[in-house]
Design a protein around this motif. Structure first.
Motif, short mmCIF file in Angstrom:
data_model
loop_
_atom_site.label_atom_id
_atom_site.label_comp_id
_atom_site.label_asym_id
_atom_site.label_seq_id
_atom_site.Cartn_x
_atom_site.Cartn_y
_atom_site.Cartn_z
N SER A 29 0.84 -1.20 0.00
CA SER A 29 0.00 0.00 0.00
C SER A 29 0.87 1.25 0.00
N GLN A 30 2.01 1.17 0.68
CA GLN A 30 2.93 2.30 0.69
C GLN A 30 3.54 2.51 -0.70
N GLU A 32 2.15 1.66 -3.56
CA GLU A 32 1.09 2.21 -4.41
C GLU A 32 0.91 3.71 -4.16
N ALA A 33 0.96 4.10 -2.89
CA ALA A 33 0.82 5.52 -2.55
C ALA A 33 2.00 6.32 -3.11
N GLN A 35 3.84 5.50 -5.72
CA GLN A 35 3.71 5.56 -7.18
C GLN A 35 2.67 6.59 -7.59
N LYS A 36 1.59 6.68 -6.85
CA LYS A 36 0.56 7.66 -7.15
C LYS A 36 1.11 9.08 -6.98
N LYS A 37 1.85 9.29 -5.91
CA LYS A 37 2.45 10.60 -5.64
C LYS A 37 3.45 10.94 -6.74
N GLN A 39 3.41 9.92 -9.84
CA GLN A 39 2.64 10.25 -11.04
C GLN A 39 2.09 11.66 -10.98
N GLU A 40 1.62 12.06 -9.79
CA GLU A 40 1.11 13.42 -9.62
C GLU A 40 2.21 14.45 -9.83
N SER A 43 3.09 14.63 -13.57
CA SER A 43 2.11 15.36 -14.37
C SER A 43 2.18 16.86 -14.09
#
Length: 182
Positions: A29-30, A32-33, A35-37, A39-40, A43
């Motif tokens: 979960s860490q 994934e978090a 990776q999401k950060k 990506q943000e 972008s």
């Protein structure tokens, strides 16, 4: 009767496995978090870079568009050799091309500001070399240079010419010391 020390390795392996599995399940979960950060951030960086590029394009005006056209025509004229060189540069291709374009523009500005121009005729080149040859072969010129102290300036010019020659020689043989005989 079993000794308590015989249970220790079994207990250690259970504890190690349970904490390892627990940490890996929690870390997914860490991850994934994270990776999401990432990506943000990517972008938002791309958006700000595109805004900066557009504003730079507006500031540069026709000069920026002209530079882009020159770069495109240069890449087309270089052909497959230029593509191979570009592929060798990898991610450095864009900064290198940008720095070359900047150098070209600075050279143009210096050329215009200093009023530099190639010789207008062959006679101008001949007269310049004729003057150099007559001064170099004249004993009076050298006596005047020594008495006025201008010989030091001429010595520095000669040393610069020799240094430029040696640098060209090193570039030509692709080695600083000697020629490769193998």
């Amino acid at each position: 009767m079993l000794r308590p020390s015989s249970f220790r390795p079994a207990l250690r392996s259970r504890v190690a496995h349970s904490t390892r599995f627990a940490s890996s399940s929690g870390s997914s979960s860490q991850v994934e978090a994270a990776q999401k950060k990432a990506q943000e951030v990517l972008s938002s960086t791309q958006q700000s870079a595109s805004k900066a590029f557009e504003s730079a394009k507006k500031v540069a005006g026709p000069l920026g568009e002209t530079a882009g056209k020159y770069l495109a025509s240069a890449s087309k004229s270089a052909g497959p050799l230029g593509e191979k060189a570009g592929n060798l540069l990898g991610s450095y291709k864009q900064p290198v091309l940008y720095n070359l374009a900047v150098f070209r523009e600075i050279a143009k500005q210096i050329y215009r500001a200093e009023g530099l121009a190639p010789p207008s005729s062959v006679d101008a080149v001949r007269s310049a070399y004729r003057t150099l040859w007559t001064n170099a072969s004249s004993k009076a010129f050298w006596q005047k240079a020594v008495s006025s102290g201008e010989i030091a300036r001429l010595g520095v010019y000669a040393l610069e010419a020799y240094g430029i020659f040696k640098i060209g020689e090193m570039l030509g043989r692709r080695s600083v010391i000697g020629y490769k005989l193998e």
